[in-house]
Design a protein around this motif. Structure first.
Motif, PDB file in Angstrom:
ATOM      1  N   LYS A  14       0.842  -1.191   0.000  1.00 45.30           N
ATOM      2  CA  LYS A  14       0.000   0.000   0.000  1.00 45.30           C
ATOM      3  C   LYS A  14       0.883   1.249   0.000  1.00 45.30           C
ATOM      4  O   LYS A  14       1.813   1.368   0.806  1.00 45.30           O
ATOM      5  CB  LYS A  14      -0.887  -0.009   1.251  1.00 45.30           C
ATOM      6  N   ILE A  15       0.566   2.160  -0.884  1.00 47.00           N
ATOM      7  CA  ILE A  15       1.398   3.358  -1.048  1.00 47.00           C
ATOM      8  C   ILE A  15       1.334   4.230   0.199  1.00 47.00           C
ATOM      9  O   ILE A  15       0.271   4.462   0.754  1.00 47.00           O
ATOM     10  CB  ILE A  15       0.910   4.181  -2.266  1.00 47.00           C
ATOM     11  N   GLN A  16       2.505   4.707   0.630  1.00 44.88           N
ATOM     12  CA  GLN A  16       2.546   5.667   1.732  1.00 44.88           C
ATOM     13  C   GLN A  16       2.900   7.020   1.133  1.00 44.88           C
ATOM     14  O   GLN A  16       3.840   7.125   0.347  1.00 44.88           O
ATOM     15  CB  GLN A  16       3.591   5.251   2.763  1.00 44.88           C
ATOM     16  N   SER A  17       2.149   8.024   1.512  1.00 44.77           N
ATOM     17  CA  SER A  17       2.328   9.333   0.885  1.00 44.77           C
ATOM     18  C   SER A  17       2.294  10.423   1.942  1.00 44.77           C
ATOM     19  O   SER A  17       1.326  10.568   2.675  1.00 44.77           O
ATOM     20  CB  SER A  17       1.197   9.549  -0.122  1.00 44.77           C
ATOM     21  N   VAL A  18       3.393  11.153   2.040  1.00 37.39           N
ATOM     22  CA  VAL A  18       3.456  12.274   2.975  1.00 37.39           C
ATOM     23  C   VAL A  18       4.096  13.439   2.245  1.00 37.39           C
ATOM     24  O   VAL A  18       5.208  13.328   1.738  1.00 37.39           O
ATOM     25  CB  VAL A  18       4.294  11.924   4.230  1.00 37.39           C
ATOM     26  N   GLU A 175       7.488   9.838   9.353  1.00 35.87           N
ATOM     27  CA  GLU A 175       6.229   9.806   8.623  1.00 35.87           C
ATOM     28  C   GLU A 175       5.988   8.470   7.922  1.00 35.87           C
ATOM     29  O   GLU A 175       4.860   8.114   7.647  1.00 35.87           O
ATOM     30  CB  GLU A 175       6.210  10.907   7.551  1.00 35.87           C
ATOM     31  N   PHE A 176       7.064   7.769   7.606  1.00 37.99           N
ATOM     32  CA  PHE A 176       6.909   6.518   6.849  1.00 37.99           C
ATOM     33  C   PHE A 176       7.106   5.310   7.761  1.00 37.99           C
ATOM     34  O   PHE A 176       7.812   5.382   8.753  1.00 37.99           O
ATOM     35  CB  PHE A 176       7.909   6.482   5.692  1.00 37.99           C
ATOM     36  N   GLU A 177       6.478   4.213   7.391  1.00 38.12           N
ATOM     37  CA  GLU A 177       6.514   3.047   8.270  1.00 38.12           C
ATOM     38  C   GLU A 177       6.907   1.782   7.511  1.00 38.12           C
ATOM     39  O   GLU A 177       6.487   1.585   6.369  1.00 38.12           O
ATOM     40  CB  GLU A 177       5.142   2.845   8.906  1.00 38.12           C
ATOM     41  N   LEU A 178       7.690   0.962   8.195  1.00 34.03           N
ATOM     42  CA  LEU A 178       8.010  -0.356   7.643  1.00 34.03           C
ATOM     43  C   LEU A 178       6.746  -1.209   7.693  1.00 34.03           C
ATOM     44  O   LEU A 178       5.958  -1.092   8.624  1.00 34.03           O
ATOM     45  CB  LEU A 178       9.075  -1.020   8.517  1.00 34.03           C
ATOM     46  N   VAL A 179       6.567  -2.034   6.701  1.00 31.12           N
ATOM     47  CA  VAL A 179       5.405  -2.930   6.719  1.00 31.12           C
ATOM     48  C   VAL A 179       5.907  -4.378   6.689  1.00 31.12           C
ATOM     49  O   VAL A 179       7.051  -4.626   6.294  1.00 31.12           O
ATOM     50  CB  VAL A 179       4.443  -2.652   5.535  1.00 31.12           C
ATOM     51  N   PRO A 180       5.084  -5.327   7.121  1.00 32.24           N
ATOM     52  CA  PRO A 180       5.552  -6.716   7.174  1.00 32.24           C
ATOM     53  C   PRO A 180       6.029  -7.222   5.805  1.00 32.24           C
ATOM     54  O   PRO A 180       5.458  -6.849   4.771  1.00 32.24           O
ATOM     55  CB  PRO A 180       4.312  -7.491   7.629  1.00 32.24           C
ATOM     56  N   ARG A 240      -1.356  12.478  -5.593  1.00 34.10           N
ATOM     57  CA  ARG A 240      -2.264  12.787  -4.482  1.00 34.10           C
ATOM     58  C   ARG A 240      -3.541  13.370  -5.067  1.00 34.10           C
ATOM     59  O   ARG A 240      -3.586  14.521  -5.505  1.00 34.10           O
ATOM     60  CB  ARG A 240      -1.568  13.796  -3.556  1.00 34.10           C
ATOM     61  N   ASP A 259     -13.320   5.950  -1.912  1.00 31.60           N
ATOM     62  CA  ASP A 259     -12.872   4.757  -2.647  1.00 31.60           C
ATOM     63  C   ASP A 259     -12.367   5.133  -4.040  1.00 31.60           C
ATOM     64  O   ASP A 259     -11.389   4.578  -4.534  1.00 31.60           O
ATOM     65  CB  ASP A 259     -14.022   3.743  -2.772  1.00 31.60           C
ATOM     66  N   VAL A 261     -11.007   8.062  -5.066  1.00 33.66           N
ATOM     67  CA  VAL A 261      -9.686   8.709  -5.088  1.00 33.66           C
ATOM     68  C   VAL A 261      -8.582   7.724  -4.679  1.00 33.66           C
ATOM     69  O   VAL A 261      -7.476   7.776  -5.204  1.00 33.66           O
ATOM     70  CB  VAL A 261      -9.623   9.984  -4.210  1.00 33.66           C
ATOM     71  N   GLU A 265      -5.538   7.084  -7.091  1.00 30.57           N
ATOM     72  CA  GLU A 265      -4.144   7.284  -6.665  1.00 30.57           C
ATOM     73  C   GLU A 265      -3.313   6.034  -6.971  1.00 30.57           C
ATOM     74  O   GLU A 265      -2.183   6.133  -7.445  1.00 30.57           O
ATOM     75  CB  GLU A 265      -4.093   7.596  -5.158  1.00 30.57           C
TER      76      GLU A 265
ATOM     77  N   HIS B 451       2.068  -2.458   9.446  1.00 32.35           N
ATOM     78  CA  HIS B 451       1.481  -1.756   8.298  1.00 32.35           C
ATOM     79  C   HIS B 451       1.535  -0.227   8.440  1.00 32.35           C
ATOM     80  O   HIS B 451       1.997   0.294   9.434  1.00 32.35           O
ATOM     81  CB  HIS B 451       0.033  -2.188   8.047  1.00 32.35           C
ATOM     82  N   TYR B 477       0.500  10.223  13.342  1.00 36.94           N
ATOM     83  CA  TYR B 477       1.267  10.238  12.092  1.00 36.94           C
ATOM     84  C   TYR B 477       0.495   9.432  11.043  1.00 36.94           C
ATOM     85  O   TYR B 477       0.384   8.219  11.148  1.00 36.94           O
ATOM     86  CB  TYR B 477       2.657   9.627  12.302  1.00 36.94           C
ATOM     87  N   ASN B 479      -0.088   8.394   6.970  1.00 40.52           N
ATOM     88  CA  ASN B 479       0.714   8.361   5.737  1.00 40.52           C
ATOM     89  C   ASN B 479       0.044   7.652   4.557  1.00 40.52           C
ATOM     90  O   ASN B 479       0.714   7.367   3.576  1.00 40.52           O
ATOM     91  CB  ASN B 479       2.097   7.749   6.004  1.00 40.52           C
ATOM     92  N   SER B 480      -1.239   7.368   4.673  1.00 37.72           N
ATOM     93  CA  SER B 480      -1.861   6.662   3.530  1.00 37.72           C
ATOM     94  C   SER B 480      -3.095   7.365   3.001  1.00 37.72           C
ATOM     95  O   SER B 480      -4.178   6.796   3.003  1.00 37.72           O
ATOM     96  CB  SER B 480      -2.223   5.233   3.946  1.00 37.72           C
ATOM     97  N   PRO B 481      -3.005   8.528   2.467  1.00 37.57           N
ATOM     98  CA  PRO B 481      -1.897   9.472   2.520  1.00 37.57           C
ATOM     99  C   PRO B 481      -2.086  10.448   3.676  1.00 37.57           C
ATOM    100  O   PRO B 481      -3.154  10.483   4.281  1.00 37.57           O
ATOM    101  CB  PRO B 481      -2.029  10.202   1.183  1.00 37.57           C
ATOM    102  N   SER B 482      -1.048  11.261   3.947  1.00 36.73           N
ATOM    103  CA  SER B 482      -1.177  12.228   5.035  1.00 36.73           C
ATOM    104  C   SER B 482      -2.203  13.288   4.635  1.00 36.73           C
ATOM    105  O   SER B 482      -2.302  13.657   3.463  1.00 36.73           O
ATOM    106  CB  SER B 482       0.169  12.881   5.322  1.00 36.73           C
TER     107      SER B 482
END
Lengths: 347, 570
Positions: A14-18, A175-180, A240, A259, A261, A265, B451, B477, B479-482
Motif C-alpha cells: 500500500k502506497i505511503q504518501s506524505v 512519517e513513513f513506516e516499515l510494513v511486514p 495525491r 474509494d 480517489v 491514486e 502496516h 502520524y 501516511n496513507s496518505p497524510s
C-alpha cells in the motif's frame, strides 16, 4: 536486465504518501537470509583507500553508495561500489572518495562509525567516477550539494548535511513506516520515481531503512523544497488525488468518493511505474565471488548496482538520472470512467 | 442522542456527588465545559492568589496556550524517546515547554502535574526538582501562596515510588541544590521513614550520597568517627552527652516514631559503611548472608542476589528467587514471572497493583492470563466511572500501524496504552464499536502493530453508523496518505455531520509547538500517556475557548486534592 527481473518475486504494498514523497513498499516472500546487513569494520590506509573487514561468521553485503561517517579525527569516506564479503574476509577499495574536504587523519577500524548512504543528488556523479582513483573526486559535487541546501560552513563535508538536517530527517523518517515482509521500495518525489531499492531480506531492509530513506532519499525532499520554495502555489503531487467535495452530499457519497480517489491514486502510481518496468539496462560486472556477482547497471532513466546470486537478483539500488529528471514530464492520464458506461448524448 | 455528564463522589475532580443527566441533540464542547466549570466552583471555596481576569487578554491567552502545550506534553511524556523522536529531542522540547509555564505561574505548573495521573511519576519528579531548585523570592510568579507549593511538593513526593524519589534527590545533590527546603525534604523523607532499615540495605549508596549532601563531608566524617568507635556493639556502648546531643540534632529529631533511637543510629552507621555487630534484623542479615546465604532470606531479592554473586558464586541464581519469593515487591514478582517459571518457583503477583498499560505490556511478554484479564476489566470499569462525559454509543478506532510499537526503550508502550484506553472507553459507553486500523492480533487477542497508517476509511464507516462520538487512538502520524483524515472530517462537517470526534494521543511529539501531533485541526487532541491521567485532557477545550475560566477551573479542581493529602498526613 530489466526492472521486472530485478524485482522478481516482489509485489507492491500500500502506497505511503506524505507531502511530496511517496513510497511504494515492495513486499516479497522470496528472501535470502544468508546475506547479512553490513556490520563491518572500516578503516583507511591512505586517502581514498578504504579497507572493509567482515570479521563476523556471516556473509555481508556492503550497499551501493555506502558512506562511513565517523566522529574520529579522521577523513570520512564513501564508496559508490557495493561489495559482497564472505565471512572473515577483507576487501580493499582504492577507488573510495573522501567526503570531508578539510579534515585530516585515517579511519581506525577499532572505532565506531555511522553507516550512511550518499545523498540521492550525489549518487549519479559518484556512479560516473566510480572507477577513478582520486580521493577528492566528490568534493566539488558535495560542495554544490551543501550550498544548494543553504549550508554555509564545511560545504565539502557530508557530515555537515547530516548535522544540519538531523531534526528534519528524524521528522521525515517518522512519517513513513516499515510494513511486514518489506524488502524494498520504489521512491517517488512529486509523482516522479527517483529510486528503486531491493534488499536480500527483511532484516537487511530494516537495517538500511534509515540510511536510505532518511539520509539518502530524504535529501531529495530537501532539495525539492529548496528549489521550489520561491514558487507560490506548488501543486500537490500528481499521485495525491483530492476528494471532490462538490460530488458529496451524504456520507455514502463521501465513502464512494474516498474509494474513488484511493483507487485513482493507486492507478496513477501504477501507470508511472509500469512505464519503466521493461526498459533494458546495460550491465558491467564489478565483483564476482562464487556464484554471486555485483554488477553496475544503467539505462536512460536509472543507474546503480545490482547483486545476483545463482542468477537471481537479491539486491538492487537504482537512482533516476539527472537528465531524465530534466525531461519534460509525460502526462500521466488520470483514470477516467469506462467508455462502455457512458450514455448517449441526449437533451 | 443522549449525553450524560457524570460527577462522581470519589473522584477529586467532582466532589459533591453531583450527577447530571441532560438531553443534548447536538453535542457542544462549550456546554459540557460550562458544566465542568460549575462543578469545580461548587466543590471548593478556595481562591487563587491573583485573579486571571486582571491579566491582559493577550497575556492570559498566551498563558492558556502554554498551559495547553504543557498539559499535552506532560500527559504523554514518559522520559524515554518515542518511535519517532530521540530522547535528546524530547528533552529539549520538555525543557522549553516546562519553562514556559513555570516562569509564568508556578502554581499552574503544580496543578497540571497534580492532574496528570497518579502514576505519572516522571512529571512529579520533574516538578519537585523544579520547585526545589528554584527558590521562592519576590519575583516569583504564582497564583497560589508559598505554603501551597510546599503542599504540592509533599503530595508529589508521597505519590512517587521510593527509588524514583531517591534518584531525584541524588540528581538534586549532583546539581548542588542545597537550600534549606531541599535539605528538609530530603532528611524528613529519608530519616522519617519507618522503612529506613529496608531502604538502608536496598539503597545504601544513594542514601549515603543524599545524607552527605545534606550534612556535608566534614559532618559525615565526624559522625563516622563517633559511630565507628561504638560499632563493635552499638547497643551496649553508651554515647556521651555531647555525642547524644550531636546525634539528636541531625538524626533523631527527624526519625520516625516507630523506630527506636538505636535502630535509627544503626541504620545511619550501616549507610556510612561501618561494619559491626548490628541488632536491626535486616542489617544483621546483610552481613550474615555473606557466610550463609539462607540467613539473608529476609533481604530484598536484588540485595541478596548481589551478595550471592560476590560471596556464593557456586550457588545458582534460582536459589535467591526461592529464598526471597515471599519478600518480593509486586513489581519484582511481575517482572520475574519468566525467570521464576524457569526456576520452577511459583511467584504470584497481584495484577491490581499495576496500571492498565503495565498489565498490557506484561501480557505481551507472558501471555494474557485470566487474572490479568480480569484486573484489566475491573480497572477499566473503575476508570470509566471517573469519566466526566458519558456517551451511549461510541466508535473507537485503534491505530495499529507500525509506529504504534514505540521506541526500543519502551517497546509496545503506545499500543498497550491504546488498548487500555480502548477498554476504558468501551466501559464508559453503553455500546462501543471498535475498529483496528492495521496490525494483527496474537493468540491472546493482543494487537501487534504493523502496516501503514490509514484511518480515514474507518472514520467514514463509523460516521455512517450514527455514533454519539468517535475516539481515534493514534500517535497522529498518518501516511496513507497524510492529510486524508483532515479532508474527510472537513467534508463531513461541511455536509452537516456533527458527531464529535476526539483524537486520543499516547505519544509526545517534540517537533510540534503544542507537544502533540494532530490528525486534523478539526479534531481536538486528548493527550494520554496512561488512561489514569485522561481526565486532565477533557479540560483542554475549555482552555481553548475560555482561557480565564479554564485556568481558574484547573486551579480549583486541584486544590481539593492537596487538601485531602494534607488531611491524610495530619
Amino acid at each position: 536486465m530489466k526492472i521486472t527481473e530485478m524485482l522478481k518475486g516482489c509485489e507492491p504494498g500500500k502506497i505511503q504518501s506524505v507531502g511530496y514523497m511517496q513510497i511504494v513498499p515492495l513486499i516479497s516472500k522470496y528472501v535470502d537470509d544468508t546475506i547479512f546487513p553490513p556490520t563491518i569494520k572500516a578503516s583507511t590506509t591512505d586517502y581514498g583507500r578504504l579497507v572493509i573487514t567482515n570479521d563476523t561468521v556471516n556473509d555481508v553485503l556492503v550497499p551501493t553508495g555506502a558512506a562511513i561517517v565517523s566522529k574520529q579525527r579522521a577523513q570520512d569516506h564513501a564508496t559508490h561500489k557495493g561489495a559482497f564479503l564472505k565471512k572473515n574476509t577483507t576487501v580493499k577499495i582504492d577507488t573510495a572518495a573522501c567526503i570531508q574536504d578539510s579534515q585530516g587523519g585515517y579511519l581506525n577500524s577499532d572505532n565506531g562509525y555511522h553507516l550512511s548512504v550518499l545523498p540521492w543528488g550525489i549518487r549519479e556523479q559518484a556512479y560516473n567516477v566510480r572507477d577513478r582513483q582520486a580521493y577528492d573526486k566528490l568534493w566539488p559535487v558535495l560542495r554544490q550539494f551543501n550550498s544548494n541546501l543553504g549550508i554555509l560552513h564545511d560545504q565539502g563535508h557530508l557530515s555537515a548535511y547530516l548535522d544540519k538536517f538531523e531534526e528534519d530527517m528524524n521528522q521525515f523518517i517518522a512519517e513513513f513506516e516499515l510494513v511486514p515482509n518489506m524488502v524494498g521500495a520504489i521512491v517517488l518525489i512529486n509523482g516522479m520515481v527517483i529510486g528503486v531499492e531491493r534488499c536480500p531480506n527483511y532484516q537487511y531492509w530494516e537495517h538500511m531503512w534509515e540510511p536510505l530513506i532518511r539520509e539518502s532519499y530524504g535529501s531529495a525532499v530537501f532539495q525539492f523544497v529548496s528549489q521550489t520554495k520561491e514558487r507560490k502555489n506548488i501543486p500537490k503531487p500528481i499521485t495525491r488525488v483530492p476528494l471532490s467535495d462538490s460530488r458529496i452530499k451524504t456520507l455514502d457519497d463521501l465513502e464512494k468518493e474516498f474509494d474513488r480517489v484511493t483507487s485513482e491514486e493507486d492507478k496513477v502510481v501504477t501507470q508511472i511505474i509500469q512505464s519503466f518496468l521493461k526498459t533494458k539496462f546495460k550491465t558491467d560486472s564489478e565483483q564476482k565471488v562464487g556464484k554471486t556477482e555485483m554488477v553496475s547497471v544503467k539505462n536512460d532513466q536509472f543507474l546503480g548496482q545490482a547483486f545476483t546470486k545463482d542468477g537471481n537478483v537479491l539486491y538492487c539500488s537504482l537512482v533516476t538520472t539527472q537528465d531524465f529528471m530534466k525531461k519534460p514530464r509525460r502526462n500521466i492520464r488520470r483514470a477516467s470512467p469506462d467508455w462502455d458506461d457512458a450514455k448517449e448524448f441526449s437533451m | 442522542m443522549t449525553l450524560v455528564v457524570r460527577i462522581h463522589p470519589p473522584a477529586p475532580l467532582y466532589q459533591g456527588g453531583i450527577f447530571i443527566l441532560i438531553s443534548c441533540p447536538f453535542f457542544t464542547e462549550t456546554r459540557t465545559f460550562n458544566l465542568l466549570k460549575e462543578a469545580s466552583e461548587t466543590m471548593t471555596g478556595l481562591t487563587t492568589q491573583f485573579a486571571f481576569e486582571s491579566l491582559p487578554q493577550k497575556q492570559v491567552t498566551e498563558l492558556a496556550n502554554d498551559v495547553l502545550a504543557f498539559m499535552n506534553f506532560v500527559s504523554a511524556d514518559t522520559k524515554k524517546g518515542t518511535h519517532y523522536q530521540s530522547q535528546s529531542n524530547i528533552e529539549e522540547a520538555r525543557t522549553k515547554i516546562y519553562q514556559n509555564v513555570f516562569m509564568k505561574d508556578r502554581a499552574l505548573f503544580g496543578c497540571i502535574v497534580c492532574m496528570s495521573g497518579a502514576k505519572n511519576d516522571f512529571a512529579k519528579q520533574n516538578a519537585v526538582k523544579a520547585f526545589l531548585a528554584n527558590s521562592w523570592n519576590s519575583t516569583t510568579k504564582s497564583s497560589l501562596p508559598f505554603d501551597r507549593e510546599q503542599d504540592f511538593i509533599d503530595l508529589f513526593i508521597k505519590e512517587t515510588q521510593v527509588n524514583r524519589v531517591l534518584n531525584m534527590f541524588v540528581e538534586l545533590a549532583d546539581l548542588r541544590v542545597n537550600n534549606s527546603r531541599t535539605r528538609k525534604a530530603m532528611l524528613s523523607y529519608v530519616l522519617g521513614s519507618r522503612n529506613l532499615p529496608l531502604w538502608s540495605v536496598k539503597y545504601r549508596a544513594k542514601l549515603k550520597r543524599i545524607l552527605t549532601h545534606c550534612w556535608n563531608v566534614r559532618y559525615i566524617n565526624i559522625l563516622y568517627r563517633i559511630l565507628r568507635t561504638k560499632s563493635t556493639d552499638v547497643l551496649k556502648k553508651r554515647f556521651s552527652d555531647k555525642e547524644k546531643k550531636f546525634l539528636y540534632q541531625d538524626i533523631l529529631r527527624h526519625k520516625n516514631a516507630g523506630l527506636k533511637d538505636i535502630e535509627a543510629i544503626e541504620c545511619i552507621a550501616f549507610i556510612l559503611g561501618i561494619k559491626g555487630d548490628y541488632k536491626v534484623p535486616l542489617l544483621k542479615a546483610f552481613f550474615d548472608a555473606r557466610t550463609d546465604l539462607k540467613a539473608g532470606k529476609s533481604l530484598p531479592m536484588e540485595v541478596l542476589e548481589g551478595i550471592r554473586s560476590s560471596y556464593h558464586k557456586d550457588v545458582s541464581k534460582d536459589e535467591v528467587i526461592k529464598l526471597t519469593a515471599r519478600k518480593m515487591t509486586q513489581k519484582q514478582k511481575k517482572n520475574l514471572q519468566k525467570t521464576a517459571a524457569k526456576a520452577g518457583v511459583a511467584v504470584t503477583f497481584n495484577p491490581m497493583a499495576f496500571t492498565m498499560t503495565e498489565l498490557f505490556i506484561y501480557a505481551y511478554e507472558m501471555g494474557l492470563s485470566k487474572d490479568v484479564e480480569k484486573a484489566i476489566e475491573v480497572k477499566a470499569e473503575k476508570l470509566a466511572n471517573t469519566f466526566p462525559i458519558r456517551y451511549e454509543k461510541i466508535g473507537i478506532i485503534v491505530d495499529a500501524s507500525k509506529s504504534m510499537e514505540g521506541s526500543k526503550k519502551q517497546p509496545l508502550k503506545p499500543i498497550a496504552t491504546a488498548q487500555a484506553m480502548r477498554d476504558v472507553l468501551i466501559k464508559s459507553a453503553s455500546t462501543g464499536t471498535v475498529k483496528i486500523a492495521g496490525g494483527f492480533k496474537n493468540k491472546d487477542g493482543l494487537i501487534i502493530p504493523a502496516h501503514s497508517t490509514s484511518l480515514a476509511k474507518q472514520i467514514i464507516q463509523l460516521l455512517k453508523q450514527d455514533m454519539d462520538a468517535i475516539f481515534i487512538i493514534s500517535d497522529g502520524y498518518e501516511n496513507s496518505p497524510s492529510g486524508r483524515i483532515d479532508e474527510v472530517v472537513g467534508i463531513a462537517r461541511h455536509i452537516g455531520v456533527t458527531t464529535p470526534i476526539y483524537h486520543v494521543n499516547p505519544v509526545v511529539a517534540s517537533e510540534t509547538a503544542t507537544g502533540m501531533r494532530r490528525l486534523s485541526q478539526a479534531i481536538p487532541v486528548l493527550p494520554c500517556a496512561n488512561p489514569e491521567g485522561v481526565a486532565l485532557s477533557f479540560l483542554k477545550p475549555m482552555l481553548e475557548t475560555d482561557p480565564v475560566n479554564g485556568l481558574k477551573t484547573l486551579v480549583n479542581m486541584t486544590l481539593p486534592m492537596i487538601e485531602k493529602n494534607k488531611e491524610v498526613a495530619a
